[in-house]
Design a protein around this motif. Structure first.
Motif, PDB file in Angstrom:
ATOM      1  N   LEU A  82       0.823  -1.203   0.000  1.00 50.04           N
ATOM      2  CA  LEU A  82       0.000   0.000   0.000  1.00 50.04           C
ATOM      3  C   LEU A  82       0.860   1.257   0.000  1.00 50.04           C
ATOM      4  N   GLY A  83       0.628   2.126  -0.968  1.00 45.31           N
ATOM      5  CA  GLY A  83       1.379   3.368  -1.079  1.00 45.31           C
ATOM      6  C   GLY A  83       2.649   3.249  -1.889  1.00 45.31           C
ATOM      7  N   ASN A  84       3.063   2.016  -2.173  1.00 46.47           N
ATOM      8  CA  ASN A  84       4.323   1.777  -2.870  1.00 46.47           C
ATOM      9  C   ASN A  84       4.059   1.236  -4.266  1.00 46.47           C
ATOM     10  N   GLY A  85       5.117   1.033  -5.052  1.00 50.62           N
ATOM     11  CA  GLY A  85       4.931   0.554  -6.408  1.00 50.62           C
ATOM     12  C   GLY A  85       6.211  -0.021  -6.982  1.00 50.62           C
ATOM     13  N   ILE A  86       6.078  -0.611  -8.157  1.00 49.98           N
ATOM     14  CA  ILE A  86       7.241  -1.084  -8.905  1.00 49.98           C
ATOM     15  C   ILE A  86       7.746   0.111  -9.707  1.00 49.98           C
ATOM     16  N   TRP A  87       8.834   0.700  -9.242  1.00 49.90           N
ATOM     17  CA  TRP A  87       9.374   1.916  -9.850  1.00 49.90           C
ATOM     18  C   TRP A  87      10.420   1.554 -10.894  1.00 49.90           C
ATOM     19  N   LEU A  88      10.253   2.086 -12.096  1.00 49.34           N
ATOM     20  CA  LEU A  88      11.238   1.943 -13.164  1.00 49.34           C
ATOM     21  C   LEU A  88      11.811   3.321 -13.458  1.00 49.34           C
ATOM     22  N   GLY A  89      13.132   3.423 -13.403  1.00 46.24           N
ATOM     23  CA  GLY A  89      13.771   4.718 -13.633  1.00 46.24           C
ATOM     24  C   GLY A  89      13.837   5.585 -12.402  1.00 46.24           C
ATOM     25  N   LEU A  90      13.645   5.001 -11.223  1.00 49.10           N
ATOM     26  CA  LEU A  90      13.698   5.777  -9.982  1.00 49.10           C
ATOM     27  C   LEU A  90      15.146   6.050  -9.595  1.00 49.10           C
ATOM     28  N   CYS A  91      15.437   7.285  -9.253  1.00 52.43           N
ATOM     29  CA  CYS A  91      16.731   7.658  -8.697  1.00 52.43           C
ATOM     30  C   CYS A  91      16.479   8.091  -7.262  1.00 52.43           C
ATOM     31  N   PRO A  92      16.675   7.182  -6.277  1.00 56.56           N
ATOM     32  CA  PRO A  92      16.293   7.484  -4.896  1.00 56.56           C
ATOM     33  C   PRO A  92      16.910   8.784  -4.395  1.00 56.56           C
ATOM     34  N   GLY A  93      16.056   9.597  -3.773  1.00 56.26           N
ATOM     35  CA  GLY A  93      16.519  10.845  -3.194  1.00 56.26           C
ATOM     36  C   GLY A  93      16.442  12.026  -4.134  1.00 56.26           C
ATOM     37  N   ALA A  94      16.364  11.782  -5.448  1.00 53.15           N
ATOM     38  CA  ALA A  94      16.289  12.887  -6.401  1.00 53.15           C
ATOM     39  C   ALA A  94      14.839  13.294  -6.608  1.00 53.15           C
ATOM     40  N   PRO A  95      14.559  14.583  -6.765  1.00 55.17           N
ATOM     41  CA  PRO A  95      13.177  15.012  -7.031  1.00 55.17           C
ATOM     42  C   PRO A  95      12.699  14.473  -8.372  1.00 55.17           C
ATOM     43  N   ILE A  96      11.396  14.180  -8.460  1.00 56.62           N
ATOM     44  CA  ILE A  96      10.797  13.659  -9.691  1.00 56.62           C
ATOM     45  C   ILE A  96       9.669  14.607 -10.081  1.00 56.62           C
ATOM     46  N   PRO A  97       9.957  15.631 -10.872  1.00 58.86           N
ATOM     47  CA  PRO A  97       8.911  16.614 -11.204  1.00 58.86           C
ATOM     48  C   PRO A  97       7.807  16.062 -12.095  1.00 58.86           C
ATOM     49  N   VAL A  98       8.146  15.110 -12.979  1.00 57.43           N
ATOM     50  CA  VAL A  98       7.163  14.533 -13.895  1.00 57.43           C
ATOM     51  C   VAL A  98       7.299  13.020 -13.845  1.00 57.43           C
TER      52      VAL A  98
END
Length: 348
Positions: A219-235
């Motif tokens: 719950l609240g989580n997902g399978i992230w592709l292209g995630l750079c942990p700690g970096a902002p994700i504007p789009v």
């Protein structure tokens, strides 16, 4: 078939084991398990009774902060994000069919790594760590057969050559190759996994009634592709299924995407830091529409602009396989903000 009341009573006989498996962010305090809420948040407002008492049977709980209350079936439903009672009952029966000894008190000064409860985030992390990189494996060939091509550096997907599978009806067990996808929070911490069992001969998914299952805290989580942990994700883009979101990432390889694994989980997806624009991949069924509406509402309350991407066929993987990547890219170009089309779609 067991009734809800009977399942709740049987779960109450193993109340502490249930809490350790599904409310792993809590701890025992006297005759209660203390945790933040029924969705396994850290904190102290929810109390689960671990033993029968004059105040009520084991397994009953109350959240003093919200006034919510219920039994251990509610714990399984809400901590796992399950949508239907059949799924809750199946998960409860799976839990009850496993041995759950009372935890032994450690010897003074002893330090050891405890065994991970089956279905817990720890169990998910250990299975993910035991798996191997996807490159050159049956899992990579399975994805390629569906038109999905991801960067070699993609770390959310792995392969297990002999992943345990148990038939929930017959109880029979087997070991089959599986695509293992990490379910993480936006900071990259693995909280669960999704397993897709594969046909050893390379003919797609394994021939099972339910070749795809998840475990851990979803719950609240997902399978992230292209995630750079700690970096902002504007789009970013989000949707239900792994193959849907991997198809979008195939034609937009620098756009971070999240697959929430189900409509109920999609509606509860946690937004990453700095998110200001969210594209939601549409799903045709009623549950999918509800997930989109709820996620859009939450995003709007957080000041995030949402836009819905719609496939031309059944889903975006159908578009990718049947119409081709160039046609899919052209269709998406008409639906993206022009700035995003220039940033995420390859020119030409």
């Amino acid at each position: 078939m067991s009734s809800a009341s009977d399942l709740a009573r049987r779960l109450g006989q193993y109340a502490e084991a249930v809490c350790r498996a599904y409310l792993s962010n809590g701890r025992r305090s006297g005759n209660h398990w203390i945790v933040g809420d029924v969705r396994n948040a850290s904190g102290r407002s929810m109390h689960v009774r671990l033993k029968d008492s004059p105040k009520g049977p084991a397994g009953k709980w109350v959240d003093e902060a919200t006034g919510e209350y219920g039994d251990l079936l509610d714990v399984i439903e809400l901590s796992c994000g399950l949508a239907e009672f059949r799924e809750v009952a199946d998960e409860a029966r799976r839990f009850l069919n496993e041995p759950h000894p009372e935890p032994a008190a450690p010897a003074p000064g002893a330090q050891r790594q405890p065994a991970a409860q089956r279905g817990s985030p720890d169990a998910a992390r250990r299975l993910f760590a035991m798996s191997e990189p996807i490159a050159g494996t049956l899992a990579a060939r399975y994805l390629a057969a569906r038109g999905i091509l991801l960067p070699a550096r993609e770390r959310a997907l792995r392969f297990h050559p002999g992943c345990y599978y148990r038939d929930l009806v017959t109880g029979e067990t087997s070991a089959l190759p599986a695509l293992i996808a990490a379910v993480t929070d936006p900071d990259g911490r693995v909280t669960g996994i999704q397993r897709t069992w594969l046909d050893p001969a390379g003919a797609g998914k394994a021939h099972l009634d339910d070749p795809r299952r998840s475990l851990g805290h979803l719950l609240g989580n997902g399978i992230w592709l292209g995630l750079c942990p700690g970096a902002p994700i504007p789009v970013m883009a989000a949707g239900e299924g792994l193959e849907t979101m991997a198809s979008l990432r195939t034609v937009m390889p620098v756009l971070p995407v999240a697959a929430a694994t189900s409509a109920s989980h999609l509606s509860s997806l946690t937004f990453p830091a700095g998110c200001r624009r969210l594209y939601i991949a549409a799903d045709a069924d009623a549950a999918g529409r509800h997930g989109i509406r709820r996620l859009s509402q939450r995003a709007g309350e957080a000041g995030i602009l949402t836009m819905v991407l719609r496939p031309q066929l059944g889903d975006f993987n159908d578009d990718l396989r049947q119409l081709g990547p160039a046609h899919l890219a052209a269709s998406l170009a008409d639906q993206l903000v022009p700035e995003d089309a220039r940033s995420f779609l390859p020119s030409g």
